[in-house]
Design a protein around this motif. Structure first.
Motif, PDB file in Angstrom:
ATOM      1  N   GLU A  97      54.485 -58.102  -5.750  1.00  0.00           N
ATOM      2  CA  GLU A  97      53.558 -57.640  -6.430  1.00  0.00           C
ATOM      3  C   GLU A  97      54.105 -57.499  -8.109  1.00  0.00           C
ATOM      4  OE1 GLU A  97      52.804 -53.909  -4.920  1.00  0.00           O
ATOM      5  OE2 GLU A  97      51.125 -54.562  -3.782  1.00  0.00           O
ATOM      6  N   THR A 101      56.557 -51.050  -7.646  1.00  0.00           N
ATOM      7  CA  THR A 101      55.759 -52.159  -7.155  1.00  0.00           C
ATOM      8  C   THR A 101      56.945 -53.052  -6.146  1.00  0.00           C
ATOM      9  OG1 THR A 101      54.894 -52.460  -9.497  1.00  0.00           O
ATOM     10  CG2 THR A 101      54.744 -54.267  -7.981  1.00  0.00           C
ATOM     11  N   ALA A 147      52.213 -59.921 -10.724  1.00  0.00           N
ATOM     12  CA  ALA A 147      50.986 -59.500 -11.014  1.00  0.00           C
ATOM     13  C   ALA A 147      50.928 -58.194 -11.810  1.00  0.00           C
ATOM     14  CB  ALA A 147      50.130 -59.205  -9.991  1.00  0.00           C
ATOM     15  N   ALA A 148      51.913 -57.301 -11.424  1.00  0.00           N
ATOM     16  CA  ALA A 148      52.239 -56.001 -12.137  1.00  0.00           C
ATOM     17  C   ALA A 148      52.803 -56.187 -13.598  1.00  0.00           C
ATOM     18  CB  ALA A 148      52.984 -55.119 -11.529  1.00  0.00           C
ATOM     19  N   SER A 192      52.087 -58.812 -15.528  1.00  0.00           N
ATOM     20  CA  SER A 192      50.822 -59.422 -16.153  1.00  0.00           C
ATOM     21  C   SER A 192      49.809 -58.376 -16.660  1.00  0.00           C
ATOM     22  CB  SER A 192      50.039 -60.550 -15.212  1.00  0.00           C
ATOM     23  OG  SER A 192      49.169 -61.094 -15.907  1.00  0.00           O
ATOM     24  N   ASP A 193      49.551 -57.328 -15.815  1.00  0.00           N
ATOM     25  CA  ASP A 193      48.787 -56.404 -15.887  1.00  0.00           C
ATOM     26  C   ASP A 193      49.199 -55.412 -17.014  1.00  0.00           C
ATOM     27  OD1 ASP A 193      46.515 -54.453 -15.403  1.00  0.00           O
ATOM     28  OD2 ASP A 193      47.902 -53.042 -14.295  1.00  0.00           O
ATOM     29  N   ALA A 204      48.862 -57.302 -20.310  1.00  0.00           N
ATOM     30  CA  ALA A 204      47.140 -57.128 -20.631  1.00  0.00           C
ATOM     31  C   ALA A 204      47.007 -55.765 -21.381  1.00  0.00           C
ATOM     32  CB  ALA A 204      46.565 -57.479 -19.592  1.00  0.00           C
ATOM     33  N   LYS A 205      47.391 -54.850 -20.627  1.00  0.00           N
ATOM     34  CA  LYS A 205      47.398 -53.355 -21.224  1.00  0.00           C
ATOM     35  C   LYS A 205      48.108 -53.131 -22.681  1.00  0.00           C
ATOM     36  CE  LYS A 205      46.899 -50.888 -16.959  1.00  0.00           C
ATOM     37  NZ  LYS A 205      47.465 -49.992 -15.712  1.00  0.00           N
TER      38      LYS A 205
END
Length: 82
Positions: free
Chosen positions: A7, A3, A10-11, A13-14, A17-18
């Motif tokens: 980014e 990344t 955002a990465a 945060s992703d 969430a996963k």
């Protein structure tokens, strides 16, 4: 790791969430497995039952399910080793 600096937030945060989604899936799968084990214990009709659990917390899910369906005293012997 691939990344760009722009980014990263955002990465991350992703990924969080996963991770949360996977934890929910694991919890649901554990509940389903414990329900299946409870059904097996109740179907066996035995008063003393050895059950395999992955962690000590699993017994807190399994025991109430067995108690709810048991018509007589039932002893669970939990084993965490394979």
């Amino acid at each position: 790791m691939s990344t760009t600096p722009e980014e990263v937030v955002a990465a991350a945060s992703d990924l969080l969430a996963k991770d949360e989604a996977l934890k929910k899936q694991l919890k649901a799968a554990t509940k389903a497995l414990m329900a299946q084990q409870a059904a097996q214990v109740l179907a066996s009709g035995q008063q003393v039952n050895e059950v395999h659990i992955e962690s000590a917390g699993d017994i807190s899910v399994l025991a109430p399910l067995v108690l709810k369906g048991a018509s007589e005293e039932t002893l669970l012997w939990a084993n965490t080793s394979p």
